[in-house]
Design an enzyme around this catalytic site. Structure first.
Site, mmCIF file in Angstrom:
data_model
loop_
_atom_site.group_PDB
_atom_site.id
_atom_site.type_symbol
_atom_site.label_atom_id
_atom_site.label_comp_id
_atom_site.label_asym_id
_atom_site.label_seq_id
_atom_site.Cartn_x
_atom_site.Cartn_y
_atom_site.Cartn_z
ATOM 1 N N LYS A 100 -25.255 14.537 6.318
ATOM 2 C CA LYS A 100 -25.489 15.782 5.577
ATOM 3 C C LYS A 100 -24.206 16.325 4.965
ATOM 4 O O LYS A 100 -24.220 16.829 3.839
ATOM 5 C CB LYS A 100 -26.155 16.803 6.493
ATOM 6 C CG LYS A 100 -27.586 16.401 6.855
ATOM 7 C CD LYS A 100 -28.123 17.205 8.011
ATOM 8 C CE LYS A 100 -29.572 16.852 8.314
ATOM 9 N NZ LYS A 100 -30.015 17.380 9.611
ATOM 10 N N GLU A 140 -34.305 12.687 15.215
ATOM 11 C CA GLU A 140 -34.451 11.438 14.465
ATOM 12 C C GLU A 140 -35.194 10.419 15.327
ATOM 13 O O GLU A 140 -35.258 10.558 16.555
ATOM 14 C CB GLU A 140 -33.074 10.885 14.102
ATOM 15 C CG GLU A 140 -32.292 11.765 13.147
ATOM 16 C CD GLU A 140 -33.042 12.015 11.851
ATOM 17 O OE1 GLU A 140 -33.310 11.061 11.118
ATOM 18 O OE2 GLU A 140 -33.377 13.180 11.582
ATOM 19 N N GLY A 195 -33.021 21.076 6.348
ATOM 20 C CA GLY A 195 -34.482 21.203 6.473
ATOM 21 C C GLY A 195 -35.046 22.100 5.389
ATOM 22 O O GLY A 195 -34.997 21.779 4.197
ATOM 23 N N THR A 204 -43.964 13.183 10.755
ATOM 24 C CA THR A 204 -43.775 14.632 10.865
ATOM 25 C C THR A 204 -43.676 15.266 9.482
ATOM 26 O O THR A 204 -44.439 16.182 9.141
ATOM 27 C CB THR A 204 -42.493 14.930 11.680
ATOM 28 O OG1 THR A 204 -42.604 14.302 12.960
ATOM 29 C CG2 THR A 204 -42.283 16.423 11.850
ATOM 30 N N VAL A 205 -42.738 14.789 8.668
ATOM 31 C CA VAL A 205 -42.501 15.435 7.375
ATOM 32 C C VAL A 205 -43.604 15.077 6.375
ATOM 33 O O VAL A 205 -44.140 15.956 5.678
ATOM 34 C CB VAL A 205 -41.102 15.060 6.811
ATOM 35 C CG1 VAL A 205 -40.869 15.749 5.473
ATOM 36 C CG2 VAL A 205 -40.005 15.443 7.800
ATOM 37 N N LYS A 247 -31.927 11.755 4.551
ATOM 38 C CA LYS A 247 -30.474 11.918 4.306
ATOM 39 C C LYS A 247 -29.701 10.631 4.500
ATOM 40 O O LYS A 247 -28.649 10.434 3.888
ATOM 41 C CB LYS A 247 -29.896 13.035 5.161
ATOM 42 C CG LYS A 247 -30.168 12.936 6.637
ATOM 43 C CD LYS A 247 -31.401 13.720 6.989
ATOM 44 C CE LYS A 247 -31.938 13.352 8.339
ATOM 45 N NZ LYS A 247 -32.701 14.397 8.971
ATOM 46 N N GLY A 306 -38.130 20.322 11.365
ATOM 47 C CA GLY A 306 -39.518 20.676 11.685
ATOM 48 C C GLY A 306 -40.438 20.377 10.516
ATOM 49 O O GLY A 306 -40.015 20.345 9.354
ATOM 50 N N GLY A 354 -40.621 17.587 17.105
ATOM 51 C CA GLY A 354 -40.502 16.846 15.846
ATOM 52 C C GLY A 354 -39.180 17.056 15.138
ATOM 53 O O GLY A 354 -39.059 16.784 13.942
HETATM 54 P P1 NDP Z 1 -41.495 10.064 11.381
HETATM 55 O O1 NDP Z 1 -41.038 8.913 12.186
HETATM 56 O O2 NDP Z 1 -42.266 11.144 12.035
HETATM 57 O O3 NDP Z 1 -42.333 9.569 10.112
HETATM 58 C C1 NDP Z 1 -42.084 8.364 9.426
HETATM 59 C C2 NDP Z 1 -43.421 7.713 9.143
HETATM 60 O O4 NDP Z 1 -43.220 6.584 8.314
HETATM 61 C C3 NDP Z 1 -44.096 7.231 10.429
HETATM 62 O O5 NDP Z 1 -45.477 7.527 10.386
HETATM 63 C C4 NDP Z 1 -43.850 5.742 10.358
HETATM 64 O O6 NDP Z 1 -44.772 4.969 11.094
HETATM 65 C C5 NDP Z 1 -43.963 5.502 8.878
HETATM 66 N N1 NDP Z 1 -43.442 4.222 8.440
HETATM 67 C C6 NDP Z 1 -42.544 3.406 9.076
HETATM 68 N N2 NDP Z 1 -42.360 2.298 8.337
HETATM 69 C C7 NDP Z 1 -43.150 2.397 7.250
HETATM 70 C C8 NDP Z 1 -43.427 1.538 6.145
HETATM 71 N N3 NDP Z 1 -42.810 0.359 6.016
HETATM 72 N N4 NDP Z 1 -44.299 1.954 5.218
HETATM 73 C C9 NDP Z 1 -44.922 3.144 5.343
HETATM 74 N N5 NDP Z 1 -44.715 3.993 6.373
HETATM 75 C C10 NDP Z 1 -43.854 3.611 7.313
HETATM 76 O O7 NDP Z 1 -40.180 10.673 10.722
HETATM 77 P P2 NDP Z 1 -39.972 12.162 10.163
HETATM 78 O O8 NDP Z 1 -41.146 12.586 9.390
HETATM 79 O O9 NDP Z 1 -39.440 13.016 11.244
HETATM 80 O O10 NDP Z 1 -38.725 11.912 9.183
HETATM 81 C C11 NDP Z 1 -38.878 11.293 7.934
HETATM 82 C C12 NDP Z 1 -37.578 11.409 7.172
HETATM 83 O O11 NDP Z 1 -37.269 12.796 6.986
HETATM 84 C C13 NDP Z 1 -36.366 10.842 7.911
HETATM 85 O O12 NDP Z 1 -35.458 10.349 6.966
HETATM 86 C C14 NDP Z 1 -35.766 12.057 8.614
HETATM 87 O O13 NDP Z 1 -34.392 11.907 8.848
HETATM 88 C C15 NDP Z 1 -36.018 13.115 7.570
HETATM 89 N N6 NDP Z 1 -36.071 14.487 8.032
HETATM 90 C C16 NDP Z 1 -36.807 14.805 9.150
HETATM 91 C C17 NDP Z 1 -36.921 16.113 9.545
HETATM 92 C C18 NDP Z 1 -37.695 16.526 10.738
HETATM 93 O O14 NDP Z 1 -37.641 17.709 11.110
HETATM 94 N N7 NDP Z 1 -38.441 15.619 11.372
HETATM 95 C C19 NDP Z 1 -36.238 17.190 8.804
HETATM 96 C C20 NDP Z 1 -35.508 16.742 7.631
HETATM 97 C C21 NDP Z 1 -35.435 15.441 7.291
HETATM 98 P P3 NDP Z 1 -44.386 4.587 12.626
HETATM 99 O O15 NDP Z 1 -44.304 5.878 13.375
HETATM 100 O O16 NDP Z 1 -45.502 3.725 13.081
HETATM 101 O O17 NDP Z 1 -43.067 3.873 12.573
HETATM 102 N N1 HSE Z 2 -32.940 15.328 13.150
HETATM 103 C C1 HSE Z 2 -32.587 16.275 12.149
HETATM 104 C C2 HSE Z 2 -32.070 17.527 12.789
HETATM 105 C C3 HSE Z 2 -33.775 16.575 11.276
HETATM 106 O O1 HSE Z 2 -32.308 17.714 13.977
HETATM 107 O O2 HSE Z 2 -31.399 18.327 12.121
HETATM 108 C C4 HSE Z 2 -33.443 17.475 10.104
HETATM 109 O O3 HSE Z 2 -32.646 16.803 9.171
#
Ligand code: NDP
Ligand code: HSE
Length: 403
Positions: free
Chosen positions: A200, A185, A129, A11-12, A100, A298, A182
């Site tokens: 956080k 977690e 976010g 997502t991010v 985080k 998001g 999205g």
């Molecule tokens: P996602 O699960 O959507 O993305 C993580 C990606 O990393 C996936 O594509 C995953 O693949 C991949 N991945 C897993 N293991 C590995 C590896 N060993 N090497 C390379 N890539 C790998 O998570 P998000 O994007 O939602 O979140 C990412 C981070 O940001 C987290 O720490 C989250 O807490 C934080 N965050 C998220 C927010 C949100 O709104 N979503 C907002 C703020 C922070 P696969 O899916 O196959 O496991």
């Molecule tokens: N899962 C987290 C939330 C993502 O819902 O706030 C943003 O850090």
């Protein structure tokens, strides 16, 4: 040329690629250099992605590329992300993250590592976010002795509570929507049980008060105990139930930090924060109260904060970005037992029992309340005091009221 890599194209991470591409021209202009996405690392293949030529599987390619400047870590978790972050910093590459969990558990050591290797570790997106909060806390509010930080820090739980109340969704339906958007977690129990908000508030406390506060030092309660009956009782006195993370400066440099559902009175701006929005209220001894508000989760809002960190680093790759975050200590965080507040109580008891136990109370009403259920607000007292008064009663809910 400033070269960037993304670890984790979820997502991010995919949002970061999109913002770097869509806003490439203005980013280059603001940095006064060319900022280019050079690599993406993910465990999956993305053959249809417009970035398909940038994907590599082996992190060593990044580590050994002398032209790579900035690594964006958006994998999440504290295992492989810790390994990649450590290796990137040791190779002299700055790291930007939204993770985080990693910052809250290893922030101090990773910041030290970055300094030792002449690079930076930035994590604006890890709290709130897209909301600018960490840089304002450490820069714009730097003239203040900060006294407390109180925030709605988890978008998923705020979204769930709002959708349950406003659209009548069940908990599971509302959570499914948050996941589809999205926001949640990978393991959404981290949202629901308060661990994400805990991470956080640890980061906010470390930056506000200068020392690492670890998640296992922070008492944490999520939203599982919030019933629709509680929402109705809260509503009857113009309050909303919100999951808050709080960190309060204590004498002798100590910190009181915790995460719990609270009743928030309608006159407090936090009560109007709905859906995926987050808000963080900060009190400083010069500024008084200030509040930060925006989308707490998001794809693009979070990518906005990540790319802002990339831009900051790209403008000056070697600047020392020391943020005052020092080592923690086992006795840094004090118990919440001394913290006085009014309480919301819902118990199986008669009004007479409630009054004889808790004294001067404000009784609450809701339609359809069963006989034998009492709900009320108490005068300010500590948690041990209210628990002693309620001892032996079948307590349904017990939440602090935010002053
Ligand atoms: P996602 O699960 O959507 O993305 C993580 C990606 O990393 C996936 O594509 C995953 O693949 C991949 N991945 C897993 N293991 C590995 C590896 N060993 N090497 C390379 N890539 C790998 O998570 P998000 O994007 O939602 O979140 C990412 C981070 O940001 C987290 O720490 C989250 O807490 C934080 N965050 C998220 C927010 C949100 O709104 N979503 C907002 C703020 C922070 P696969 O899916 O196959 O496991
Ligand atoms: N899962 C987290 C939330 C993502 O819902 O706030 C943003 O850090």
């Amino acid at each position: 040329m400033v070269n960037v890599a993304i670890l984790g194209f979820g997502t991010v991470g995919s949002g970061v690629a999109e913002v770097l591409t869509t806003n490439g021209g203005l980013i280059d202009h603001r940095v006064d250099d060319l900022v280019r996405l050079k690599y993406i690392v993910d465990v999956r293949d993305f053959p249809d992605s417009p970035y398909k030529d940038l994907f590599v599987k082996d992190f060593a390619v990044l580590e050994n590329d002398p032209e790579l400047d900035i690594v964006v870590e958006t994998i999440g978790g504290a295992t492989i992300a810790l390994d990649f972050t450590t290796r990137a910093l040791k190779a002299g590459k700055s790291v930007v993250t939204s993770n985080k969990e990693l910052v809250a558990t290893h922030g101090y050591e990773l910041l030290q590592l970055a300094r030792e290797h002449g690079c930076s570790y930035l994590f604006e997106a890890s709290v709130g976010g897209g909301i600018p909060i960490l840089r304002p806390l450490t820069s714009c509010l730097a003239a203040n002795e900060l006294e407390q930080v109180t925030g709605i820090l988890n978008g998923t739980t705020n979204y769930i509570l709002t959708r349950m109340i406003k659209a009548g969704l069940t908990f599971d339906q509302a959570l499914a929507e948050a996941q589809a958007n999205g926001y949640a977690e990978k393991d959404p129990t981290a949202d629901v049980d308060g661990h994400d908000a805990c991470r956080k508030i640890c980061i906010l406390a470390a930056l506000a008060f200068g020392r690492h506060v670890y998640p296992d030092q922070v008492p944490t309660q999520g939203i599982r105990g919030v019933a629709l009956e509680d929402v109705a009782y809260a509503d009857s006195v113009g309050c909303k139930i919100k999951l808050l993370g709080r960190a309060i400066r204590q004498p002798e440099g100590k910190v009181c930090a915790f995460v719990a559902p609270h009743l928030v009175p309608g006159e407090n701006p936090l009560s109007g924060v709905e859906d995926v929005f987050n808000a963080i209220a900060v009190t400083g001894n010069a500024i008084g109260d200030v509040m930060f508000y925006g989308r707490g989760a998001g794809k693009l809002p979070t990518a906005s904060a990540v790319v802002a960190d990339v831009i900051d680093i790209a403008k000056d790759l070697k600047r020392d970005r020391h943020n005052g975050w020092e080592e923690g200590a086992p006795d840094l965080v004090v118990s919440t037992d001394g913290l006085r507040s009014a309480w919301y109580v819902r118990v199986q008891a008669s009004v007479e029992q409630a009054r004889s136990r808790c004294g001067d109370i404000q009784l609450l009403a809701r339609s359809g309340a069963p006989a034998g259920e009492a709900a009320f607000l108490t005068a300010p007292m500590t948690e041990p005091e209210i628990r002693e008064k309620l001892a032996g009663l079948d307590a349904g809910s017990l939440f602090r009221v935010l002053a």
